[in-house]
Design a protein around this motif. Structure first.
Motif, PDB file in Angstrom:
ATOM      1  N   THR A   1      22.404  33.744  26.280  1.00  0.00           N
ATOM      2  CA  THR A   1      22.265  32.481  27.085  1.00  0.00           C
ATOM      3  C   THR A   1      22.549  32.558  28.605  1.00  0.00           C
ATOM      4  OG1 THR A   1      24.033  31.147  26.319  1.00  0.00           O
ATOM      5  CG2 THR A   1      21.852  30.997  25.119  1.00  0.00           C
ATOM      6  N   THR A   2      23.532  33.392  29.021  1.00  0.00           N
ATOM      7  CA  THR A   2      23.888  33.614  30.300  1.00  0.00           C
ATOM      8  C   THR A   2      22.940  34.038  31.192  1.00  0.00           C
ATOM      9  OG1 THR A   2      26.045  34.293  29.373  1.00  0.00           O
ATOM     10  CG2 THR A   2      25.908  34.502  31.463  1.00  0.00           C
ATOM     11  N   SER A   3      22.915  33.298  32.336  1.00  0.00           N
ATOM     12  CA  SER A   3      21.923  33.476  33.671  1.00  0.00           C
ATOM     13  C   SER A   3      22.704  34.389  34.426  1.00  0.00           C
ATOM     14  CB  SER A   3      21.331  32.297  33.871  1.00  0.00           C
ATOM     15  OG  SER A   3      22.175  31.720  34.731  1.00  0.00           O
ATOM     16  N   LEU A   4      22.051  35.192  35.393  1.00  0.00           N
ATOM     17  CA  LEU A   4      22.456  35.839  36.349  1.00  0.00           C
ATOM     18  C   LEU A   4      22.987  34.828  37.582  1.00  0.00           C
ATOM     19  CD1 LEU A   4      23.399  38.326  38.069  1.00  0.00           C
ATOM     20  CD2 LEU A   4      20.725  38.469  38.845  1.00  0.00           C
ATOM     21  N   ALA A   5      22.266  33.700  37.714  1.00  0.00           N
ATOM     22  CA  ALA A   5      22.733  32.594  38.559  1.00  0.00           C
ATOM     23  C   ALA A   5      24.139  32.186  38.352  1.00  0.00           C
ATOM     24  CB  ALA A   5      21.684  31.574  38.846  1.00  0.00           C
ATOM     25  N   LYS A   6      24.366  31.860  37.042  1.00  0.00           N
ATOM     26  CA  LYS A   6      25.724  31.289  36.457  1.00  0.00           C
ATOM     27  C   LYS A   6      26.776  32.363  36.766  1.00  0.00           C
ATOM     28  CE  LYS A   6      27.913  29.054  32.621  1.00  0.00           C
ATOM     29  NZ  LYS A   6      29.151  29.486  33.224  1.00  0.00           N
ATOM     30  N   ILE A   7      26.574  33.606  36.475  1.00  0.00           N
ATOM     31  CA  ILE A   7      27.476  34.715  36.412  1.00  0.00           C
ATOM     32  C   ILE A   7      27.889  34.597  38.023  1.00  0.00           C
ATOM     33  CG2 ILE A   7      27.866  37.223  36.475  1.00  0.00           C
ATOM     34  CD1 ILE A   7      26.056  37.129  34.116  1.00  0.00           C
ATOM     35  N   LEU A   8      26.869  34.849  39.050  1.00  0.00           N
ATOM     36  CA  LEU A   8      27.229  34.862  40.428  1.00  0.00           C
ATOM     37  C   LEU A   8      27.865  33.544  40.826  1.00  0.00           C
ATOM     38  CD1 LEU A   8      23.911  36.320  41.606  1.00  0.00           C
ATOM     39  CD2 LEU A   8      25.712  37.699  41.272  1.00  0.00           C
ATOM     40  N   ALA A   9      27.606  32.651  40.558  1.00  0.00           N
ATOM     41  CA  ALA A   9      28.348  31.231  40.911  1.00  0.00           C
ATOM     42  C   ALA A   9      29.692  31.302  40.201  1.00  0.00           C
ATOM     43  CB  ALA A   9      27.628  29.955  40.148  1.00  0.00           C
ATOM     44  N   ASP A  10      29.850  31.748  39.260  1.00  0.00           N
ATOM     45  CA  ASP A  10      31.312  31.596  38.741  1.00  0.00           C
ATOM     46  C   ASP A  10      32.144  32.896  39.258  1.00  0.00           C
ATOM     47  OD1 ASP A  10      30.622  29.821  36.878  1.00  0.00           O
ATOM     48  OD2 ASP A  10      30.377  31.081  35.115  1.00  0.00           O
ATOM     49  N   GLN A  11      31.424  34.048  39.556  1.00  0.00           N
ATOM     50  CA  GLN A  11      32.378  35.408  40.135  1.00  0.00           C
ATOM     51  C   GLN A  11      32.254  35.486  41.743  1.00  0.00           C
ATOM     52  OE1 GLN A  11      34.118  37.014  38.062  1.00  0.00           O
ATOM     53  NE2 GLN A  11      33.274  36.217  36.273  1.00  0.00           N
ATOM     54  N   THR A  12      31.686  34.767  42.445  1.00  0.00           N
ATOM     55  CA  THR A  12      31.576  34.923  43.862  1.00  0.00           C
ATOM     56  C   THR A  12      33.009  34.487  44.291  1.00  0.00           C
ATOM     57  OG1 THR A  12      29.354  34.698  43.968  1.00  0.00           O
ATOM     58  CG2 THR A  12      30.350  34.142  45.968  1.00  0.00           C
ATOM     59  N   ILE A  13      33.465  35.408  45.302  1.00  0.00           N
ATOM     60  CA  ILE A  13      34.855  34.972  45.858  1.00  0.00           C
ATOM     61  C   ILE A  13      34.557  34.481  47.372  1.00  0.00           C
ATOM     62  CG2 ILE A  13      36.851  36.051  46.816  1.00  0.00           C
ATOM     63  CD1 ILE A  13      36.358  38.618  45.100  1.00  0.00           C
ATOM     64  N   PRO A  14      35.109  33.020  47.561  1.00  0.00           N
ATOM     65  CA  PRO A  14      34.883  32.602  48.877  1.00  0.00           C
ATOM     66  C   PRO A  14      35.537  33.409  50.036  1.00  0.00           C
ATOM     67  CG  PRO A  14      35.977  31.033  47.359  1.00  0.00           C
ATOM     68  CD  PRO A  14      36.011  32.366  46.696  1.00  0.00           C
ATOM     69  N   ALA A  15      34.798  33.417  51.468  1.00  0.00           N
ATOM     70  CA  ALA A  15      35.067  34.111  52.443  1.00  0.00           C
ATOM     71  C   ALA A  15      36.673  33.880  52.788  1.00  0.00           C
ATOM     72  CB  ALA A  15      34.290  33.813  53.559  1.00  0.00           C
ATOM     73  N   ALA A  16      37.264  32.575  52.775  1.00  0.00           N
ATOM     74  CA  ALA A  16      38.746  32.151  52.962  1.00  0.00           C
ATOM     75  C   ALA A  16      39.574  32.817  51.955  1.00  0.00           C
ATOM     76  CB  ALA A  16      38.697  30.614  52.724  1.00  0.00           C
ATOM     77  N   ALA A  17      39.135  33.245  50.643  1.00  0.00           N
ATOM     78  CA  ALA A  17      40.197  33.750  49.693  1.00  0.00           C
ATOM     79  C   ALA A  17      40.121  35.379  50.180  1.00  0.00           C
ATOM     80  CB  ALA A  17      39.354  33.589  48.506  1.00  0.00           C
ATOM     81  N   ILE A  18      38.987  35.845  50.685  1.00  0.00           N
ATOM     82  CA  ILE A  18      38.926  37.384  51.054  1.00  0.00           C
ATOM     83  C   ILE A  18      40.223  37.315  52.357  1.00  0.00           C
ATOM     84  CG2 ILE A  18      37.541  39.260  51.786  1.00  0.00           C
ATOM     85  CD1 ILE A  18      35.040  37.853  50.348  1.00  0.00           C
ATOM     86  N   GLU A  19      39.814  36.766  53.087  1.00  0.00           N
ATOM     87  CA  GLU A  19      40.569  36.707  54.473  1.00  0.00           C
ATOM     88  C   GLU A  19      42.135  36.611  54.021  1.00  0.00           C
ATOM     89  OE1 GLU A  19      41.450  37.174  58.466  1.00  0.00           O
ATOM     90  OE2 GLU A  19      39.413  37.357  57.508  1.00  0.00           O
ATOM     91  N   SER A  20      42.568  35.617  53.391  1.00  0.00           N
ATOM     92  CA  SER A  20      43.718  35.243  52.854  1.00  0.00           C
ATOM     93  C   SER A  20      44.434  36.450  52.246  1.00  0.00           C
ATOM     94  CB  SER A  20      43.610  34.242  51.813  1.00  0.00           C
ATOM     95  OG  SER A  20      45.134  33.742  51.517  1.00  0.00           O
ATOM     96  N   ARG A  21      43.779  37.070  51.107  1.00  0.00           N
ATOM     97  CA  ARG A  21      44.257  38.211  50.760  1.00  0.00           C
ATOM     98  C   ARG A  21      44.605  39.227  51.434  1.00  0.00           C
ATOM     99  NH1 ARG A  21      44.695  41.684  46.129  1.00  0.00           N
ATOM    100  NH2 ARG A  21      43.784  43.903  46.468  1.00  0.00           N
ATOM    101  N   LEU A  22      43.771  39.638  52.559  1.00  0.00           N
ATOM    102  CA  LEU A  22      43.797  40.498  53.638  1.00  0.00           C
ATOM    103  C   LEU A  22      45.097  40.185  54.401  1.00  0.00           C
ATOM    104  CD1 LEU A  22      40.219  41.157  54.976  1.00  0.00           C
ATOM    105  CD2 LEU A  22      41.851  42.824  54.154  1.00  0.00           C
TER     106      LEU A  22
END
Length: 585
Positions: free
Chosen positions: A296-317
């Motif tokens: 029942t899993t949709s690609l849209a739901k997977i992408l919504a759950d797994q997408t990393i916010p840009a702020a989190a990427i910057e913070s990790r760097l």
């Protein structure tokens, strides 16, 4: 039917094994028209290549074509190729039907010059002189954009790059103006720029010759660039077919959806890539056959759950760069000498790594990208001192590896590991995988007994999602993806702090590739590993990396945050690499 070049009806190809009959191609039907490209996609073992070999009558024992028709429409005639005696098949094979094989190094004869191999095919089918065949061969080399045709003509296969060998194979396949061209994974493991050149070349030649092309690949992105129609194969069956646009915009079968989703996205960053099991599971029917059940899993739901916010990427760097680097490369140079001829005493030097400097931080993944010959692999091996540098410093945890003796270096190797591109070549074929994984522990005196090492090995097998019973099996009993997991387990056996991943997913199916990339990400988080991730595929490197180094001709073109390099490349070279990535729809 008059426009059809090839009609395949109810094709069945089987292999007789110790465990019974395997249906490699299971009752498939399709057609190919003049001037049309039909893409056949699916994972390894789906039946794509066996379908091509069946058409060419190249299936070898213990395999055989058990049923069906393969009808070649020539002028007003319709010929069932399965009814053509094998000793007469050469009248069609190489002339009317030509094939570009996946691995040009194994398809070209290593003891004959490249030009003579193309000339031979022409002389057999066209009954022309050797002189005329050479003239036509040089014209073909020009057509397939091979530089310095005379040199290529006289070169042996090992003297050419992967892209050049593939173009020689294409020239050979086109040497007799075939009606049907079968291209079996012709761009796998090639640079994105070379891949784009070959895709453009195949497209242009199709239009020029009005030929029909069967293009076999596991990469839907590549199919989107070249095909008119797509056949999706899974376990020997065609599970979906349609135009490229329909397959990409509105896939029906869960397997097709998983193939599209498994490739790293060109926009946004994900914590994990979707895998096939997110979209489907296989159920055995009462009749002993199998059926696919969609989740029942949709690609849209997977992408919504797994997408990393840009702020989190910057913070990790920012967090990574607050630590002292685990690895510092300073002005590293690795040159290879090249003789100017048998009688010449003078030598020239190839600057494989030319004054390279950068640093890697604990827990960071630094991507290393560029075309073949840019120096990526040489740089990785120089860091580990598998190749000795001319000059420069490699400082790991404060120690300059260039100053260490062989004995001192052996002790440090425990913390520095490498995963090679070809897992089969990395494993001893006579050693069980359990012994192969335990061997580094024994070399570095880890754990006190064979029993403890075996327990640790089984734990590592489970870590890379293999089973304890796999301990006793030999490498040839595993798939490519499983062998790559074994190599990862072997690298982890000595508890390293730093790993170099050298093109370790470039030849894998997209779904297996997604699993391996997810595994590497999980291991990094669990053990705070630092990676240098080497690849020619920018979309894969972007998914894996915090920062990216772009190399060209031994030098660093640019270095920066992965998303910034991708969104705003500073150099024309990086821009060309990004533009060459198959975009799909």
């Amino acid at each position: 039917m008059s426009n059809n070049l090839l009609t395949v009806n109810n094709l069945q190809t089987i292999f007789h094994t110790e465990k019974g009959v395997v249906q490699a191609v299971n009752d498939i039907s399709f057609s190919l028209k003049k001037g049309e490209t039909v893409g056949i996609v699916g994972e390894s073992g789906s039946g794509k290549s066996v379908t091509a070999l069946s058409i060419m009558q190249l299936v070898k024992k213990p395999g055989e074509v058990a049923n069906g028709e393969i009808i070649f429409h020539q002028n007003e005639e319709s010929i069932d190729l399965l009814q053509v005696p094998k000793n007469k098949m050469h009248q069609y094979r190489g002339k009317e039907l030509a094939m570009i094989f996946q691995e040009p190094m194994t398809s070209l004869n290593p003891v004959f010059r490249c030009g003579n191999q193309v000339v031979e095919a022409m002389m057999i089918h066209q009954k022309i002189s050797k002189k005329e065949a050479k003239i036509q061969t040089l014209q073909l080399f020009e057509k397939v954009k091979l530089p310095d045709g005379e040199r290529i003509f006289d070169a042996y296969p090992h003297e050419l790059s992967g892209g050049q060998k593939q173009r020689v194979m294409i020239a050979m396949a086109l040497s007799n103006n075939p009606s049907i061209l079968i291209a079996d994974e012709p761009t796998t493991a090639l640079d994105v720029t070379v891949q784009k050149t070959i895709l453009d070349l195949v497209n242009n030649l199709k239009n020029e010759l009005d030929a029909g092309i069967l293009f076999i690949t596991h990469d839907l992105g590549v199919v989107a660039e070249i095909a008119d129609r797509v056949l999706v194969m899974f376990r020997g069956k065609i599970v979906e077919e349609g135009t490229v646009q329909n397959i990409f915009k509105n896939p029906k079968h869960p397997y097709t959806k998983s193939l599209i989703a498994c490739r790293p996205p060109l926009s946004g960053r994900l914590k994990k890539l979707p895998v096939a099991s997110d979209f489907m599971k296989i159920e055995t029917t009462k009749a002993g056959d199998w059926a696919v059940k969609e989740t029942t899993t949709s690609l849209a739901k997977i992408l919504a759950d797994q997408t990393i916010p840009a702020a989190a990427i910057e913070s990790r760097l920012l967090k990574l760069r607050t630590q002292p680097p685990i690895l510092e490369i300073k002005n590293l140079k690795t040159y290879f000498s090249k003789s100017n001829g048998f009688w010449s005493r003078s030598k020239t030097f190839v600057k494989a790594v030319d004054d390279v400097s950068f640093e890697v931080f604990p827990g960071e993944t630094l991507g290393l990208v560029g075309e073949s010959g840019c120096g990526k692999t040489t740089l990785g091996r120089t860091i580990l001192r598998l190749i000795e540098a001319q000059s420069g410093d490699v400082i790991f945890e404060g120690k300059n590896l260039m100053d260490l003796s062989e004995t001192e270096m052996r002790a440090v190797r425990k913390d520095l590991q490498i995963i090679f591109q070809d897992p089969y070549a990395s494993l001893n074929p006579r050693m069980s995988v359990g012994e192969a994984i335990a061997e580094p522990m024994k070399v570095h005196n880890l754990y006190n007994s064979s029993k403890l090492r075996k327990e640790k090995t089984i734990e590592l097998l489970e870590t890379v999602q293999l089973k304890p019973e796999h301990y006793y099996r030999l490498p040839h009993e595993f798939s490519g993806g499983q062998r790559q997991r074994i190599c990862i387990a072997r690298a982890l056996a000595v508890n390293p702090k730093f790993m170099i991943c050298d093109e370790c997913v470039s030849a894998l199916d997209v779904s297996i590739q997604a699993q391996i990339l997810n595994l590497l990400m999980d291991l990094q988080q669990k053990h705070n590993l630092s990676y240098i991730f080497i690849s020619h595929d920018l979309s894969v490197v972007r998914f894996m990396s915090d920062r990216i180094v772009v190399m060209n001709q031994g030098k660093i073109e640019e270095i920066g945050a992965a998303d910034q390099i991708y969104a705003n490349p500073k150099t024309d070279y990086t821009h060309r690499l990004i533009e060459a990535i198959p975009k799909g729809f």
